[in-house]
Design an enzyme around this catalytic site. Sequence first.
Site, mmCIF file in Angstrom:
data_model
loop_
_atom_site.group_PDB
_atom_site.id
_atom_site.type_symbol
_atom_site.label_atom_id
_atom_site.label_comp_id
_atom_site.label_asym_id
_atom_site.label_seq_id
_atom_site.Cartn_x
_atom_site.Cartn_y
_atom_site.Cartn_z
ATOM 1 N N ASP A 12 0.720 -1.278 -0.046
ATOM 2 C CA ASP A 12 0.062 -0.066 -0.095
ATOM 3 C C ASP A 12 0.980 1.333 -0.030
ATOM 4 O O ASP A 12 0.897 2.118 0.991
ATOM 5 C CB ASP A 12 -0.993 -0.032 1.217
ATOM 6 C CG ASP A 12 -0.206 0.117 2.451
ATOM 7 O OD1 ASP A 12 -0.880 0.525 3.346
ATOM 8 O OD2 ASP A 12 0.700 -0.466 2.712
ATOM 9 N N ASP A 17 6.878 1.305 2.076
ATOM 10 C CA ASP A 17 6.408 0.135 0.895
ATOM 11 C C ASP A 17 7.029 0.461 -0.370
ATOM 12 O O ASP A 17 7.709 -0.461 -0.916
ATOM 13 C CB ASP A 17 4.834 0.279 0.768
ATOM 14 C CG ASP A 17 4.004 0.192 1.541
ATOM 15 O OD1 ASP A 17 3.793 1.035 2.452
ATOM 16 O OD2 ASP A 17 3.406 -1.027 1.647
ATOM 17 N N ASN A 39 -2.670 2.745 3.371
ATOM 18 C CA ASN A 39 -2.032 3.998 3.835
ATOM 19 C C ASN A 39 -2.870 5.129 3.052
ATOM 20 O O ASN A 39 -2.895 6.207 3.424
ATOM 21 C CB ASN A 39 -0.630 4.267 3.271
ATOM 22 C CG ASN A 39 0.426 3.417 4.095
ATOM 23 O OD1 ASN A 39 0.180 3.573 5.356
ATOM 24 N ND2 ASN A 39 1.435 2.892 3.522
ATOM 25 N N THR A 122 2.745 -6.061 2.673
ATOM 26 C CA THR A 122 3.385 -5.094 3.445
ATOM 27 C C THR A 122 2.280 -3.849 3.875
ATOM 28 O O THR A 122 2.512 -2.826 4.070
ATOM 29 C CB THR A 122 4.598 -4.307 2.824
ATOM 30 O OG1 THR A 122 4.218 -3.803 1.857
ATOM 31 C CG2 THR A 122 5.565 -5.344 2.758
ATOM 32 N N PHE A 162 -1.008 -0.582 12.525
ATOM 33 C CA PHE A 162 -2.063 -0.115 11.471
ATOM 34 C C PHE A 162 -2.508 -1.134 10.711
ATOM 35 O O PHE A 162 -3.803 -1.105 10.197
ATOM 36 C CB PHE A 162 -1.361 1.209 10.671
ATOM 37 C CG PHE A 162 -2.065 1.500 9.466
ATOM 38 C CD1 PHE A 162 -1.942 1.333 8.196
ATOM 39 C CD2 PHE A 162 -3.330 2.455 9.752
ATOM 40 C CE1 PHE A 162 -2.635 1.556 7.054
ATOM 41 C CE2 PHE A 162 -3.881 2.964 8.818
ATOM 42 C CZ PHE A 162 -3.359 2.517 7.404
ATOM 43 N N ASN A 163 -1.471 -2.051 9.691
ATOM 44 C CA ASN A 163 -1.863 -3.001 8.970
ATOM 45 C C ASN A 163 -2.804 -4.030 9.463
ATOM 46 O O ASN A 163 -3.941 -4.229 8.788
ATOM 47 C CB ASN A 163 -0.557 -3.709 8.544
ATOM 48 C CG ASN A 163 0.326 -2.732 7.380
ATOM 49 O OD1 ASN A 163 -0.395 -1.913 6.950
ATOM 50 N ND2 ASN A 163 1.566 -3.428 7.140
ATOM 51 N N HIS A 237 9.596 0.202 8.227
ATOM 52 C CA HIS A 237 8.777 -1.130 8.603
ATOM 53 C C HIS A 237 9.124 -1.775 7.224
ATOM 54 O O HIS A 237 9.354 -3.015 7.433
ATOM 55 C CB HIS A 237 7.238 -0.687 8.817
ATOM 56 C CG HIS A 237 7.075 0.319 9.532
ATOM 57 N ND1 HIS A 237 7.162 0.294 10.885
ATOM 58 C CD2 HIS A 237 6.564 1.524 9.434
ATOM 59 C CE1 HIS A 237 6.675 1.278 11.515
ATOM 60 N NE2 HIS A 237 6.515 2.207 10.452
ATOM 61 N N ASP A 238 8.396 -1.797 6.121
ATOM 62 C CA ASP A 238 8.147 -2.830 5.272
ATOM 63 C C ASP A 238 9.543 -3.589 4.440
ATOM 64 O O ASP A 238 9.181 -4.632 4.280
ATOM 65 C CB ASP A 238 7.359 -2.157 3.999
ATOM 66 C CG ASP A 238 5.804 -1.647 4.565
ATOM 67 O OD1 ASP A 238 5.222 -0.727 3.860
ATOM 68 O OD2 ASP A 238 5.587 -2.279 5.538
HETATM 69 O O1 RIB Z 1 2.402 0.281 10.629
HETATM 70 C C1 RIB Z 1 3.226 0.626 9.670
HETATM 71 C C2 RIB Z 1 2.619 -0.114 8.370
HETATM 72 O O2 RIB Z 1 1.242 0.502 8.346
HETATM 73 C C3 RIB Z 1 3.697 0.110 7.331
HETATM 74 O O3 RIB Z 1 3.280 -1.018 6.403
HETATM 75 C C4 RIB Z 1 3.174 1.317 6.662
HETATM 76 O O4 RIB Z 1 3.480 1.361 5.398
HETATM 77 C C5 RIB Z 1 1.528 1.112 6.855
HETATM 78 O O5 RIB Z 1 1.319 0.246 5.736
HETATM 79 CA CA CA Z 2 2.454 -0.563 4.116
#
Ligand code: RIB
Ligand code: CA
Length: 310
Positions: A12, A17, A39, A122, A162-163, A237-238
Amino acid sequence: MSNKPTIILDCDPGHDDALAIVVAARYANLLGITTVSGNAPIESTTYNALVMKDLLGLDVPVHKGAIRPLVAPPQYATYVHGESGLDGADLPAPTSTIDSEDAVGYIIDTVRANEGVWLVPTGPLTNIGLALRLAPDIGKRIAGISLMGGGLFGNRTTAAEFNIWVDPEAADIVFNYGGPLVMAGLHLTHQFRATQPRIDRVKALPGQLANVLGDLMQFFTDTYMRRHHGMDGGAVHDPCSVLCLTHPELFGKTAAHVVVELTGEHTRGMTLIDQRDLKEVREANCDVLMTIDAEPAFDLMIDAIAHFSH
Ligand code: RIB
Ligand code: CA
């Protein structure tokens, strides 16, 4: 015979990403990119994936995926990534177009046609959950799922990352699918930060990609520094979900039983990672990444950017 892991990146974009696309293209056998609402709305995340495809000059298909989560209403992270999902840089309009609007069908067909595919989500797990529901056979064909999500603490809420928070029902399908599962949670990804010296190394690289990614990383880190007390850079993160497959020697992990909370008033979307050392705990269903050797990992990411930037 390449020993590169063969992957489908479900994402996303999203600043981190975008960097996952770079390291996947450089160090993995990237079969294709699928997009998901997260996102930003699906139209934006798909547009951003096409921007990255063209900036890197990739010959991989981009398939548009789910417009919203399985049950919950769509939620976005514009407070981190901006309205476009990739704010902070002058992005060249893509000339590439999507290969289909059926990311789930692409995932199913590609897994059935290829041995040993890793699914690397991701973003929210909507596409992966749908694929596993439509074609349960793929759960036994894939090499595994390496996801960015969850963790020992939250970010979108106190408890939930979040994901997972966006689509807990899809995440529940994934954590129960029964095959190899690797989780890059926030306790891991917060060890992998775009500090200013690292951003400056990217900005010093020649070429349009480095220029764009340097600006995107600056935007991302500035947002993180504005919102957090004690972080010296944005948590990238990703790419961790890709690098743990391409460079596993840089990661420490522990096998654990992980469940997704679906009903808690305050905890919906939480990943409960059972770290008790009791013999009675349920069998592990996940390799939880616990440590990353961040310096060489970031060097790899910078090398990947340099490889595609000219
Ligand atoms: O919480 C972080 C994640 O949420 C990452 O993958 C960021 O790109 C969002 O998608
Ligand atoms: Ca992401």
